[in-house]
Design a protein around this motif. Sequence first.
Motif, PDB file in Angstrom:
ATOM      1  N   GLN A  90      -2.994  -7.192   4.514  1.00 34.28           N
ATOM      2  CA  GLN A  90      -2.525  -8.224   5.245  1.00 34.28           C
ATOM      3  C   GLN A  90      -1.228  -8.292   5.714  1.00 34.28           C
ATOM      4  OE1 GLN A  90      -4.276 -11.151   2.866  1.00 34.28           O
ATOM      5  NE2 GLN A  90      -5.972 -11.513   4.505  1.00 34.28           N
ATOM      6  N   PRO A  91      -0.750  -8.435   6.869  1.00 31.17           N
ATOM      7  CA  PRO A  91       0.561  -8.647   7.087  1.00 31.17           C
ATOM      8  C   PRO A  91       0.983 -10.043   6.754  1.00 31.17           C
ATOM      9  CG  PRO A  91      -0.705  -8.936   9.191  1.00 31.17           C
ATOM     10  CD  PRO A  91      -1.705  -8.608   8.050  1.00 31.17           C
ATOM     11  N   PRO A  92       2.158 -10.076   5.953  1.00 26.43           N
ATOM     12  CA  PRO A  92       2.569 -11.546   5.656  1.00 26.43           C
ATOM     13  C   PRO A  92       2.746 -12.473   6.687  1.00 26.43           C
ATOM     14  CG  PRO A  92       4.612  -9.943   5.540  1.00 26.43           C
ATOM     15  CD  PRO A  92       3.201  -9.261   5.984  1.00 26.43           C
ATOM     16  N   GLU A  93       2.604 -13.524   6.193  1.00 21.98           N
ATOM     17  CA  GLU A  93       2.834 -14.887   7.345  1.00 21.98           C
ATOM     18  C   GLU A  93       3.946 -14.729   7.966  1.00 21.98           C
ATOM     19  OE1 GLU A  93       0.278 -17.018   7.870  1.00 21.98           O
ATOM     20  OE2 GLU A  93      -0.942 -15.639   6.417  1.00 21.98           O
ATOM     21  N   ASP A  94       4.061 -15.786   8.783  1.00 24.26           N
ATOM     22  CA  ASP A  94       5.296 -15.576   9.455  1.00 24.26           C
ATOM     23  C   ASP A  94       6.688 -15.659   8.841  1.00 24.26           C
ATOM     24  OD1 ASP A  94       3.855 -15.414  11.807  1.00 24.26           O
ATOM     25  OD2 ASP A  94       4.021 -17.430  12.220  1.00 24.26           O
ATOM     26  N   VAL A  95       7.592 -14.779   9.084  1.00 22.76           N
ATOM     27  CA  VAL A  95       8.688 -14.892   8.008  1.00 22.76           C
ATOM     28  C   VAL A  95       9.535 -16.398   7.911  1.00 22.76           C
ATOM     29  CG1 VAL A  95      10.931 -13.521   7.926  1.00 22.76           C
ATOM     30  CG2 VAL A  95       9.037 -12.376   8.713  1.00 22.76           C
ATOM     31  N   ASP A 132      10.203  -6.305   7.932  1.00 21.22           N
ATOM     32  CA  ASP A 132       9.512  -5.588   9.198  1.00 21.22           C
ATOM     33  C   ASP A 132       9.022  -4.177   8.891  1.00 21.22           C
ATOM     34  OD1 ASP A 132       9.685  -7.987  10.558  1.00 21.22           O
ATOM     35  OD2 ASP A 132      11.518  -7.304  11.812  1.00 21.22           O
ATOM     36  N   LEU A 133       9.980  -3.305   8.462  1.00 17.72           N
ATOM     37  CA  LEU A 133       9.675  -2.122   7.955  1.00 17.72           C
ATOM     38  C   LEU A 133       8.411  -1.975   6.989  1.00 17.72           C
ATOM     39  CD1 LEU A 133       9.999   0.917   8.636  1.00 17.72           C
ATOM     40  CD2 LEU A 133      11.774   0.946   6.759  1.00 17.72           C
ATOM     41  N   ALA A 134       8.675  -2.868   5.951  1.00 23.49           N
ATOM     42  CA  ALA A 134       7.412  -2.814   4.936  1.00 23.49           C
ATOM     43  C   ALA A 134       6.232  -3.271   5.618  1.00 23.49           C
ATOM     44  CB  ALA A 134       7.937  -3.837   3.961  1.00 23.49           C
ATOM     45  N   ARG A 135       6.211  -4.144   6.590  1.00 21.40           N
ATOM     46  CA  ARG A 135       5.047  -4.497   7.259  1.00 21.40           C
ATOM     47  C   ARG A 135       4.452  -3.484   8.209  1.00 21.40           C
ATOM     48  NH1 ARG A 135       5.425  -9.834  10.939  1.00 21.40           N
ATOM     49  NH2 ARG A 135       7.767  -9.626  10.273  1.00 21.40           N
ATOM     50  N   VAL A 136       5.427  -2.533   8.643  1.00 30.20           N
ATOM     51  CA  VAL A 136       5.050  -1.524   9.654  1.00 30.20           C
ATOM     52  C   VAL A 136       4.274  -0.534   8.570  1.00 30.20           C
ATOM     53  CG1 VAL A 136       5.782   0.534  10.860  1.00 30.20           C
ATOM     54  CG2 VAL A 136       6.835  -1.715  11.296  1.00 30.20           C
ATOM     55  N   VAL A 137       4.999  -0.250   7.453  1.00 32.70           N
ATOM     56  CA  VAL A 137       4.296   0.709   6.588  1.00 32.70           C
ATOM     57  C   VAL A 137       2.858   0.344   6.114  1.00 32.70           C
ATOM     58  CG1 VAL A 137       4.388   1.664   4.216  1.00 32.70           C
ATOM     59  CG2 VAL A 137       6.523   1.690   5.759  1.00 32.70           C
ATOM     60  N   GLU A 138       2.567  -0.925   5.854  1.00 31.72           N
ATOM     61  CA  GLU A 138       1.438  -1.513   5.428  1.00 31.72           C
ATOM     62  C   GLU A 138       0.473  -1.427   6.381  1.00 31.72           C
ATOM     63  OE1 GLU A 138       1.926  -5.657   4.320  1.00 31.72           O
ATOM     64  OE2 GLU A 138       2.776  -5.312   2.652  1.00 31.72           O
ATOM     65  N   ARG A 139       0.883  -1.633   7.629  1.00 27.46           N
ATOM     66  CA  ARG A 139      -0.176  -1.356   8.784  1.00 27.46           C
ATOM     67  C   ARG A 139      -0.543   0.110   9.037  1.00 27.46           C
ATOM     68  NH1 ARG A 139       3.266  -5.616  12.627  1.00 27.46           N
ATOM     69  NH2 ARG A 139       2.103  -7.449  12.060  1.00 27.46           N
ATOM     70  N   ALA A 140       0.260   0.711   8.738  1.00 34.56           N
ATOM     71  CA  ALA A 140       0.067   2.439   9.099  1.00 34.56           C
ATOM     72  C   ALA A 140      -0.749   3.017   7.920  1.00 34.56           C
ATOM     73  CB  ALA A 140       1.470   3.234   8.951  1.00 34.56           C
ATOM     74  N   MET A 141      -0.478   2.426   6.763  1.00 34.11           N
ATOM     75  CA  MET A 141      -1.393   2.672   5.539  1.00 34.11           C
ATOM     76  C   MET A 141      -2.744   2.083   5.562  1.00 34.11           C
ATOM     77  SD  MET A 141       0.337   4.232   3.010  1.00 34.11           S
ATOM     78  CE  MET A 141      -0.454   4.070   1.467  1.00 34.11           C
ATOM     79  N   ALA A 142      -2.866   0.922   6.313  1.00 29.65           N
ATOM     80  CA  ALA A 142      -4.160   0.419   6.338  1.00 29.65           C
ATOM     81  C   ALA A 142      -5.080   1.263   7.415  1.00 29.65           C
ATOM     82  CB  ALA A 142      -4.114  -0.967   6.969  1.00 29.65           C
ATOM     83  N   LEU A 143      -4.559   2.057   8.209  1.00 28.55           N
ATOM     84  CA  LEU A 143      -5.034   2.897   8.991  1.00 28.55           C
ATOM     85  C   LEU A 143      -5.775   3.979   8.302  1.00 28.55           C
ATOM     86  CD1 LEU A 143      -2.737   3.026  11.990  1.00 28.55           C
ATOM     87  CD2 LEU A 143      -4.694   1.744  11.998  1.00 28.55           C
ATOM     88  N   LEU A 144      -5.161   4.610   7.163  1.00 30.32           N
ATOM     89  CA  LEU A 144      -5.757   5.837   6.553  1.00 30.32           C
ATOM     90  C   LEU A 144      -7.069   5.457   6.117  1.00 30.32           C
ATOM     91  CD1 LEU A 144      -2.528   6.812   4.385  1.00 30.32           C
ATOM     92  CD2 LEU A 144      -3.265   7.779   6.842  1.00 30.32           C
ATOM     93  N   PRO A 145      -7.971   6.620   5.793  1.00 31.13           N
ATOM     94  CA  PRO A 145      -9.238   6.812   5.202  1.00 31.13           C
ATOM     95  C   PRO A 145      -8.778   6.516   3.743  1.00 31.13           C
ATOM     96  CG  PRO A 145      -9.121   8.564   6.494  1.00 31.13           C
ATOM     97  CD  PRO A 145      -7.661   7.781   6.540  1.00 31.13           C
ATOM     98  N   GLU A 146      -9.861   5.759   3.010  1.00 28.94           N
ATOM     99  CA  GLU A 146      -9.688   5.674   1.510  1.00 28.94           C
ATOM    100  C   GLU A 146      -9.096   6.605   0.709  1.00 28.94           C
ATOM    101  OE1 GLU A 146     -12.044   3.841  -2.098  1.00 28.94           O
ATOM    102  OE2 GLU A 146     -12.916   4.092  -0.303  1.00 28.94           O
ATOM    103  N   GLU A 147      -9.516   7.831   0.758  1.00 26.99           N
ATOM    104  CA  GLU A 147      -9.193   9.014  -0.051  1.00 26.99           C
ATOM    105  C   GLU A 147      -7.883   9.310   0.232  1.00 26.99           C
ATOM    106  OE1 GLU A 147     -11.881   9.604   2.373  1.00 26.99           O
ATOM    107  OE2 GLU A 147     -13.392   8.508   1.032  1.00 26.99           O
ATOM    108  N   GLN A 148      -7.579   9.240   1.520  1.00 30.35           N
ATOM    109  CA  GLN A 148      -6.116   9.792   1.804  1.00 30.35           C
ATOM    110  C   GLN A 148      -5.088   8.500   1.521  1.00 30.35           C
ATOM    111  OE1 GLN A 148      -5.640  10.615   5.750  1.00 30.35           O
ATOM    112  NE2 GLN A 148      -7.476  12.081   5.944  1.00 30.35           N
ATOM    113  N   ARG A 149      -5.616   7.436   1.416  1.00 30.17           N
ATOM    114  CA  ARG A 149      -4.499   6.403   0.951  1.00 30.17           C
ATOM    115  C   ARG A 149      -4.542   6.432  -0.554  1.00 30.17           C
ATOM    116  NH1 ARG A 149      -6.820   2.563   3.437  1.00 30.17           N
ATOM    117  NH2 ARG A 149      -8.234   2.027   1.951  1.00 30.17           N
ATOM    118  N   THR A 150      -5.609   6.719  -1.195  1.00 31.27           N
ATOM    119  CA  THR A 150      -5.477   6.754  -2.660  1.00 31.27           C
ATOM    120  C   THR A 150      -4.599   7.592  -3.199  1.00 31.27           C
ATOM    121  OG1 THR A 150      -7.745   5.645  -2.738  1.00 31.27           O
ATOM    122  CG2 THR A 150      -6.870   6.919  -4.675  1.00 31.27           C
ATOM    123  N   ALA A 151      -4.870   8.821  -2.562  1.00 26.61           N
ATOM    124  CA  ALA A 151      -3.816  10.024  -2.936  1.00 26.61           C
ATOM    125  C   ALA A 151      -2.505   9.747  -2.694  1.00 26.61           C
ATOM    126  CB  ALA A 151      -4.216  11.295  -2.073  1.00 26.61           C
TER     127      ALA A 151
END
Lengths: 190, 288
Positions: free
Chosen positions: A95-100, A123-142
């Motif tokens: 989840q992206p954080p609420e409005d800063v 902002d960068l952390a949020r970008v990383v979070e969103r990118a990670m959320a796109l990964l399949p579970e196995e890749q994200r876990t690894a």
Amino acid sequence: MTWTDEELVARSIGGDSDSFNELVLRWERPIYALAYRTIGREEDARDVCQETFLRAFRALPGFRGQAKFSSWLYRIALNLCRDWVRRERRTPVVQPPEDVDLMELAAAAEPSESIEDLVARKDLARVVERAMALLPEEQRTAIVLKEYHGLTFQEIAELVGCPLSTVKTRLYQGLTVLRRELAKNNKATL
Amino acid sequence: MTTSLCGYPGDRDEALVTYLYDDGGADAGERALFDAHVESCARCRDDLDALRGVRTQLARWSPPEPKFGMAAPQSAIRSPQSVWWRAVPAWAQVAAALLFVGISAGIANLDVRYDQSGLSVRTGWRSPARDARPGGQGSLNVVQGPAGVAQGSPMTRGSAVAPGTASSASAPWRADLVALERQLRTEFRSTQTSAAASAQPQPARTIGDAEVIRRVRALLDESEKRQQSELALRVAEVMREVNAQRQADLVKIDRTLGTVQNNLGVEVLKNRQQLNQMNLLYRASQRQ
């Protein structure tokens, strides 16, 4: 005197509740971080963390020390995360954080860090979070286990129960997706 | 946009990831080979740089600060006071149970006797003072006659207890039990002390436990052997007493029979003499 995990486990099995508390204090943050990065919800990550330690406590007498205590704990946490994903029947979303909130950010800022830098970091952390959320579970876990918990390829393979080469492939594929997504964001911000 | 081809002979993706993280799991020769390859391969070099950049960005992602003060659930963990016996090893609990059974048997005062009243097996909670009192309470008796048939009726309780009866205090296995009890008390004390102090490293305690288990087992084995030999001795003693009593009975019967036979013979002789006298008297009266 600092006890090793295995010593604390042995003392906990003997009925010393303080030793188990010490294990919890030692490992609650890594387990919470693992759960959060895997399922992406703060509240649920806390629940998973709590449940991980409860299960570990109940199963402690059966812990034979064949694996490291941390690996055993990670396995419990990962199984719970997997159960959570199946139960929720959806791809885990960070989840992206609420409005800063600038006031909150200012309070949390390092003395040498300006508000602008802090916002950029968030902002960068949020970008990383969103990118990670796109990964399949196995890749994200690894990636989470390798990148944030420093496990070796072999440890990850044993933990998730797949061959070493598969772990490397999942890492490569996941990193490649992240590279693409992060590059998109970099272009957009330019 | 230009794309250069990579001529790495092995699995490039795996090699790239292994090279990127370098967690010590890679073979040195393999790494040197890929190192040399990267020097000459622009594509791999670019990929490595890009993936290192991804890793740098990943490092900036940290989860929100957790809001928990998690600790071992106190409801799930019993207090040390309530689980003191859990600190006692299983072997010690078993040994304590055996000790209890042994002491119970001692107090139960098992007594096997064979005397003029026959074979008697008795047990009961009684003191020596009570033993001497006829009809003492709480004593169970099984009486067999010389023919070996259990009569099952209560017998005179005091009569079966002779001064030489083995009491619980003088039982030979009592010394073993006392030694075992002392041993256990020492072990319990040291276990509780170590649990309270929480200062003894676990491996040392494990070694200690193994040693203590070995010693207790040896002690139990020795005690068991002694008890077995003692039991054999007691059985042999009872058998000897039975045989002696049987011999005595036979001699007594023989003597009694002999006496009866003698008496009978005397009676027969007397009768014969009387008959002779009567015959003489009868003949004398006829002559007259």
